[in-house]
Design an enzyme around this catalytic site. Structure first.
Site, short mmCIF file in Angstrom:
data_model
loop_
_atom_site.label_atom_id
_atom_site.label_comp_id
_atom_site.label_asym_id
_atom_site.label_seq_id
_atom_site.Cartn_x
_atom_site.Cartn_y
_atom_site.Cartn_z
N CYS A 2 6.99 1.50 -4.04
CA CYS A 2 8.31 0.89 -4.02
C CYS A 2 8.97 1.42 -2.76
O CYS A 2 8.41 2.25 -2.07
CB CYS A 2 9.14 1.37 -5.22
SG CYS A 2 8.42 0.92 -6.79
N ARG A 27 7.20 -2.99 0.74
CA ARG A 27 6.64 -2.01 -0.20
C ARG A 27 6.69 -2.48 -1.65
O ARG A 27 6.18 -1.82 -2.55
CB ARG A 27 7.41 -0.69 -0.09
CG ARG A 27 7.42 -0.09 1.29
CD ARG A 27 8.20 1.18 1.30
NE ARG A 27 7.55 2.20 0.52
CZ ARG A 27 6.62 3.02 0.97
NH1 ARG A 27 6.22 2.94 2.22
NH2 ARG A 27 6.08 3.93 0.19
N TRP A 74 7.98 -2.54 -6.89
CA TRP A 74 6.69 -3.18 -7.18
C TRP A 74 6.28 -2.62 -8.53
O TRP A 74 5.91 -1.45 -8.64
CB TRP A 74 5.66 -2.85 -6.11
CG TRP A 74 4.36 -3.58 -6.26
CD1 TRP A 74 4.10 -4.87 -5.87
CD2 TRP A 74 3.15 -3.08 -6.82
NE1 TRP A 74 2.80 -5.19 -6.16
CE2 TRP A 74 2.19 -4.11 -6.75
CE3 TRP A 74 2.77 -1.87 -7.38
CZ2 TRP A 74 0.88 -3.98 -7.20
CZ3 TRP A 74 1.47 -1.73 -7.85
CH2 TRP A 74 0.54 -2.77 -7.75
N ASN A 100 9.93 6.45 -6.11
CA ASN A 100 8.72 5.79 -5.61
C ASN A 100 7.54 6.68 -6.00
O ASN A 100 7.57 7.87 -5.73
CB ASN A 100 8.83 5.67 -4.09
CG ASN A 100 7.52 5.25 -3.43
OD1 ASN A 100 7.29 5.55 -2.27
ND2 ASN A 100 6.67 4.57 -4.11
N GLY A 101 6.53 6.10 -6.67
CA GLY A 101 5.39 6.90 -7.10
C GLY A 101 5.19 6.75 -8.60
O GLY A 101 5.69 5.81 -9.21
N GLU A 488 -12.60 -11.26 6.29
CA GLU A 488 -11.17 -11.12 6.61
C GLU A 488 -10.47 -12.49 6.58
O GLU A 488 -9.35 -12.60 6.10
CB GLU A 488 -11.05 -10.44 7.99
CG GLU A 488 -9.64 -10.25 8.52
CD GLU A 488 -8.75 -9.36 7.67
OE1 GLU A 488 -9.22 -8.70 6.74
OE2 GLU A 488 -7.53 -9.36 7.94
N LYS A 492 -7.34 -13.46 4.08
CA LYS A 492 -6.03 -13.95 4.51
C LYS A 492 -5.64 -15.17 3.68
O LYS A 492 -4.49 -15.30 3.25
CB LYS A 492 -6.03 -14.33 6.00
CG LYS A 492 -6.17 -13.21 7.00
CD LYS A 492 -5.04 -12.21 7.02
CE LYS A 492 -5.24 -11.10 6.05
NZ LYS A 492 -5.37 -9.74 6.51
N GLU A 495 -4.75 -14.08 0.08
CA GLU A 495 -3.52 -13.30 -0.03
C GLU A 495 -2.27 -14.14 0.09
O GLU A 495 -1.33 -13.96 -0.66
CB GLU A 495 -3.44 -12.28 1.12
CG GLU A 495 -4.34 -11.13 1.06
CD GLU A 495 -3.97 -10.10 2.10
OE1 GLU A 495 -4.17 -10.36 3.30
OE2 GLU A 495 -3.48 -9.03 1.72
N HIS A 511 -28.84 -18.52 -1.33
CA HIS A 511 -29.33 -17.85 -2.54
C HIS A 511 -28.45 -18.09 -3.75
O HIS A 511 -28.73 -17.56 -4.82
CB HIS A 511 -29.45 -16.35 -2.29
CG HIS A 511 -30.50 -16.00 -1.29
ND1 HIS A 511 -31.84 -16.07 -1.57
CD2 HIS A 511 -30.40 -15.60 0.00
CE1 HIS A 511 -32.53 -15.72 -0.49
NE2 HIS A 511 -31.67 -15.44 0.48
N LYS A 611 2.91 -4.01 0.63
CA LYS A 611 2.27 -3.67 1.90
C LYS A 611 1.41 -2.41 1.80
O LYS A 611 0.28 -2.39 2.27
CB LYS A 611 3.35 -3.49 2.97
CG LYS A 611 2.82 -3.19 4.36
CD LYS A 611 2.14 -4.40 4.96
CE LYS A 611 1.59 -4.11 6.35
NZ LYS A 611 0.62 -5.16 6.73
O1 M6R Z 1 -2.56 0.52 4.99
P1 M6R Z 1 -4.01 0.31 4.73
O2 M6R Z 1 -4.75 -0.17 5.92
O3 M6R Z 1 -4.68 1.53 4.14
O4 M6R Z 1 -4.08 -0.82 3.63
C1 M6R Z 1 -5.27 -1.24 3.05
C2 M6R Z 1 -5.07 -2.52 2.27
O5 M6R Z 1 -4.11 -2.32 1.26
C3 M6R Z 1 -4.62 -3.65 3.19
O6 M6R Z 1 -5.64 -3.94 4.09
C4 M6R Z 1 -4.24 -4.90 2.37
O7 M6R Z 1 -5.35 -5.41 1.72
C5 M6R Z 1 -3.58 -5.96 3.23
N1 M6R Z 1 -2.80 -6.79 2.35
C6 M6R Z 1 -4.57 -6.82 3.96
O8 M6R Z 1 -3.99 -7.92 4.57
#
Ligand code: M6R
Length: 616
Positions: A2, A27, A74, A100-101, A488, A492, A495, A511, A611
């Site tokens: 958070c 966050r 969050w 936060n935590g 990747e 994207k 996400e 396969h 994030k």
């Molecule tokens: O801050 P970090 O690179 O450790 O984060 C890792 C993942 O949480 C981060 O790559 C996440 O999957 C992003 N949403 C990718 O776009």
């Protein structure tokens, strides 16, 4: 996971805290709230949903006060409802907390408090904190009420990872902040004091920042801060100037942070290269930060990372094995931390994390250290916990990445890891000065190639996005260096556009996954002219024979690609060949962005995500 913020200053705190929360939205963004100190009372405003709901509430129910704390959530414990939103208060409403935590022993504490008659309002783990503090504060009544003593008495009762801020109705000019495992910064400005989970939230009211350490507590007033350990030993408060400008944390002329961050990539790569290339006697030389490890003795490398950072690590494996001849393992941090890994003699662990706060990566760093491995980190946030706990740090210099989907940090990670592979090769005596100069010369062209590719692919990408936005699944295929690109690219799209998408090593497709191909399935194939090109053409044929909808990512002059594919996303030929994947991912970032926009998704704050994932 958070964001928390606090303000003490001459202005009404509500709008200042709203801006701070806006900057912390990455966050967590499922609900928000704030508590202001107003003439001996604590006034709380909370709202479920986006920050706009809280802003709206502050219009219909204004709140006054020159000091306050705020939170963007969050959800972990309890649904994202107004009741579960922070701040949480003690029963009489005289203590309020943002956190936060996770408080891992909250269940036992809740039962204990309930046995004393406390009635809980929320399902959160956090709510135990204000109740415990209020009880501890009542015990200091004989001494006239001591908030610091009360907070200190409660901290040892809490297990888990936390950063929290507390206000007391009896102390209208004071915020007490505590850090144990989750980030917390104190900001100092010419006329105000602030606190927040991250630097952007301190701007523009603070121009200096102090990074609170684990085990430390800050007693913040309008005029300054006193830092002490949980046990009460004083700690010198050391502030550093904030180098980030307020512009870096706004969207500027872009419609989203994601669009801005994609466009920033040429500049980010330029900045990274400028920090690592020095011209001596007319020749380019690699300069790298001191990593506190003798790289000549490294015989094995283990990368530890999550998701996008893990994709960058997959590329790093290729770079290091090819350039430095050292075997490399790439570990998903959430697996590594639990799978009882072996420490190989001569081993080096490298943690990759944009945020430097990802809980699984951090736990893996601690495990690797316990196993006796030297640990270095590649992070974008230099003040992060992973950076602070590693023996050496490679900075990314990507600037704040606010969009939840990582874009500029990914391409910067790939370049930084390539430079690290060169450094290892150099330490092993495998890179001659002329080879070094020639590779660096090629690298200097990369930012312009990124610029040209972004401009050159835009029309094709937006046309294809218009056509395929309604598709409910997609497949991404790539081989060798383009396999991580496929992963990747698929991530994207998942996400931010909520489309089920998978990336496969293209050789695996026949396969099983080929069963998915229909006339409605977009299949995105990464086909630059690399060692796998001919094999990729076979994949294109296989998909075409089954009437799949083909998008090829390749070079504009590739006639095979144009003949076989419905759409071609043109990319430049990378002069530094190993870094072709940096160019290949660009159209896929833009594709995900366009598809998400067409589907009406919020590209910066996708649903269910945050994030930095600072909880398990
Ligand atoms: O801050 P970090 O690179 O450790 O984060 C890792 C993942 O949480 C981060 O790559 C996440 O999957 C992003 N949403 C990718 O776009």
């Amino acid at each position: 996971m958070c964001g928390i913020a606090g303000y003490l200053g001459p202005h009404n705190a509500d709008q200042i805290l709203l801006v701070a929360l806006e900057r912390l939205k990455y966050r967590g963004y499922d609900s928000a709230g704030m508590a202001l100190l107003d003439q001996g009372k604590i006034v709380v405003r909370k709202a479920a949903g986006t920050l706009e709901h809280l802003a709206q509430k502050l219009i219909t129910e204004p709140a006054a006060g020159h000091a306050g704390i705020a939170h963007t959530r969050w959800a972990t414990h309890g649904a994202p409802t107004e009741i579960n939103s922070h701040p949480h208060q003690s029963s009489a409403g005289r203590v309020a907390v943002v956190h936060n935590g996770i408080i891992e022993n909250h269940d036992a504490l809740r039962k204990e408090l309930q046995a004393t008659g406390v009635v809980f309002r929320s399902q959160t783990d956090t709510e135990v904190i204000p109740h415990l503090i209020a009880q501890a504060y009542a015990h200091t009544a004989d001494a006239g009420g001591d908030p610091l003593l009360a907070v200190r008495a409660v901290i040892p009762r809490l297990t888990g990872s936390f950063a929290f801020a507390v206000i007391f109705a009896d102390f209208p000019e004071r915020i007490i902040a505590v850090r144990q495992g989750s980030p917390l910064l104190i900001g100092r400005g010419p006329e105000a004091m602030m606190l927040a989970s991250d630097i952007p939230a301190l701007l523009p009211h603070a121009d200096h920042v102090l990074h609170l350490d684990d085990g430390h507590l800050a007693d913040v007033t309008h005029t300054g801060v006193e830092i002490s350990t949980f046990a009460g030993a004083p700690v010198t408060a050391t502030f550093a100037r904030i180098e980030i400008s307020a512009d870096a944390v706004t969207k500027g002329s872009f419609d989203s942070f994601m669009a801005k961050e994609i466009a920033e990539q040429p500049t980010v790569l330029e900045r990274l290269l400028a920090s690592r290339i020095q011209v001596l006697a007319g020749c380019d030389h690699l300069v790298m930060p001191d990593l506190g490890v003798d790289l000549a003795t490294v015989r094995h490398v283990t990368f530890i990372a999550c998701v996008t950072s893990w994709h960058a690590a997959l590329l790093a494996k290729r770079f290091i094995e090819h350039l430095a001849g050292i075997p490399v393992e790439v570990e998903v941090a959430s697996e590594y931390r639990y799978r009882k890994p072996l420490a190989i003699p001569g081993g080096l662990a490298v943690a990759i994390s944009q945020s430097g706060e990802t809980a699984d990566t951090l736990a893996s760093v601690r495990l690797a250290k316990r196993l006796g491995l030297p640990v270095i980190a590649l992070v974008n946030v230099m003040s992060s916990t992973i950076a602070r706990e590693s023996s050496g740090v490679m900075p990314l210099f990507a600037g704040p990445e606010i969009g939840v989907a990582s874009t500029k940090a990914y391409t910067a990670q790939v370049l930084a890891l390539y430079l690290f592979a060169l450094q290892l090769a150099k330490a092993k005596g495998l890179l001659t000065p002329s080879a070094e100069a020639s590779i660096l010369e090629d690298l200097r062209t990369l930012p312009d190639q990124v610029r040209n590719t972004l401009a050159g692919c835009e029309n094709a990408v937006s046309e294809a996005a218009a056509l395929f936005a309604p598709a409910d699944a997609s497949v991404f295929l790539g081989r060798l260096g383009e396999h991580p690109t496929a992963l990747e690219g698929a991530l994207k799209l998942k996400e931010i556009a909520y489309i089920h998408a998978n990336g496969y090593p293209a050789g695996e497709f026949k396969h099983g996954p080929i069963a998915l191909v229909t006339a409605h399935l977009p299949v995105i194939c990464l086909c630059p002219h690399d060692e796998a090109y001919e094999k990729m053409l076979s994949n294109l044929q296989e998909v075409r024979a089954r009437h799949g909808r083909l998008i090829g990512v390749g070079h504009a002059d590739d006639h095979h690609l144009h003949d076989l594919c419905d759409h071609v996303f043109p990319i430049e030929r990378a002069r530094a060949k190993a870094l072709q994947p940096i160019l290949s991912i660009l159209p896929l970032q833009r594709y995900a962005y366009h598809v998400a926009k067409r589907r009406g998704c919020n590209v910066d704050q996708p649903r269910n995500l945050a994030k930095s994932v600072t909880v398990e």
